[in-house]
Write an enzyme that holds these catalytic residues in place. Structure first.
Site, PDB file in Angstrom:
ATOM      1  CB  CYS A  15      -1.084  -0.390   1.093  1.00  0.00           C
ATOM      2  SG  CYS A  15      -2.001  -1.726   1.354  1.00  0.00           S
TER       3      CYS A  15
ATOM      4  CG  HIS B 172      -3.156   3.583   1.740  1.00  0.00           C
ATOM      5  ND1 HIS B 172      -3.926   3.500   0.497  1.00  0.00           N
ATOM      6  CD2 HIS B 172      -3.256   2.244   2.524  1.00  0.00           C
ATOM      7  CE1 HIS B 172      -3.834   1.336   0.181  1.00  0.00           C
ATOM      8  NE2 HIS B 172      -3.738   1.270   2.097  1.00  0.00           N
TER       9      HIS B 172
ATOM     10  CG  ASN C  65      -6.623  -0.384   1.146  1.00  0.00           C
ATOM     11  OD1 ASN C  65      -5.537  -0.296  -0.284  1.00  0.00           O
ATOM     12  ND2 ASN C  65      -5.628  -1.482   2.362  1.00  0.00           N
TER      13      ASN C  65
END
Length: 325
Positions: free
Chosen positions: A115, A252, A282
């Site tokens: 990520c 993020h 996500n």
């Protein structure tokens, strides 16, 4: 004092056609739309079609970034593609994108920091530009995380989505002040001691299979908020910026509660925070460039705005980048 800055020229993004609402998971799992929204802020996400690869998402995002920048693929010196879900073990997925764009010069490679991958890739691009190794670099975050999900694990499979975003950076002279356009600072960290908090239980040299995402959600949450706030201040402090100087935080997009808690600890109002997690879920390395591109396209981020981008992922790996649009 004249310095070289990696200045943004344009960005683009691409999402798969298939949209999966939370209610779809309730058909096979003990969950609900309300349960998912309350814990993550996610309402829907996009999943790649069975025949779509990560490169198939990255290529149109790259093409849109080129169009937004008003340049050709031949103007690029390098492509840095962040992904944890490459098309193949090798070669780099970036080389597939390079070929599809018709870029025959320069070089292309992948970066893997899950990520945090896009922040790492921005750091690599910034270093290439500042060193003179490259003048114009495309940074891409692209993922097909739906390929590595355990569909029986409601704590993970409802959180992730697929997508891609691209950003083009190019060398331009700056005065060496906070008023310059371009990348101001990039701060990167990792700590392998926390491997077991978020990882995939497979790999070519361990099991010979792709594996699935495994996560200790509550512990990741605690690390995320503290580490993201710390690295955000580190990035700002390194160039003499404060929270008051930030026009937008582009975080993020993992979890709305993480984003809200991090903004609070960083000293930022939620009015300055870009939030797209409700529509994308996500998307790992793709989440920041996706959110960035959508917000630029909507006209909310404008030239001269100071952006704070930050992310944390498996490893644990985390980082922040400060950039003036």
């Amino acid at each position: 004092m004249t310095v070289t800055r990696a200045v943004p020229l344009g960005c683009g993004h691409h999402l798969p056609e298939r949209i999966v609402e939370n209610a779809e998971f309730a058909k096979t799992l003990e969950t609900s739309d309300e349960w998912i929204k309350t814990r993550s802020g996610i309402e829907r996400r996009h999943f790649a079609a069975p025949n779509e690869k990560t490169s198939d998402l990255a290529i149109p995002a790259a093409q849109r970034a080129l169009a937004a920048a008003g340049i050709e693929a031949s103007d690029l010196d390098a492509i840095v593609l962040a992904t944890a879900t490459p098309d193949e073990t090798f070669p780099a997925t970036a080389t597939r994108v390079q070929h599809a764009l018709g870029m025959t010069n320069g070089f292309a490679f992948d970066v893997q920091a899950v990520c945090a991958g896009f922040i790492y890739a921005v750091g690599m691009a910034n270093s290439l530009i500042q060193s003179g190794q490259a003048k114009t670099v495309m940074v891409i975050g692209a993922e097909t995380f739906s390929r590595i999900l355990d569909w029986t694990d409601r704590s993970t499979c409802v959180l992730f989505g697929d997508g891609a975003g691209a950003l083009i950076l190019s060398a331009e002279p700056g005065a060496g002040t906070l008023a310059d356009r371009g990348v101001m600072s990039v701060k990167l960290h990792s700590d392998g001691a926390h491997h077991d908090l978020l990882y995939v239980d497979g790999g070519p040299s361990s099991t010979g299979r792709a594996g699935c995402v495994r996560m200790q959600g509550q512990r990741v949450f605690q690390h995320a908020v503290n580490k993201l706030a710390q690295v955000a201040h580190e990035a700002m402090d390194s160039v003499g910026a404060t929270a008051d100087d930030i026009d937008w935080m582009v975080p993020h997009q993992a979890n709305s509660r993480i984003i809200e808690s991090t903004a609070r600890k960083t000293g930022l109002s939620m009015q300055k925070v870009v939030m797209t997690v409700h529509n994308h879920g996500n998307t790992s390395a793709a989440s920041i460039p996706l959110a960035l591109s959508e917000t630029v396209q909507a006209g909310r981020i404008r030239q001269g705005d100071l952006l704070l981008m930050e992310a944390i992922g498996g490893g644990l790996a985390w980082g922040a980048a400060l950039m003036r649009w």
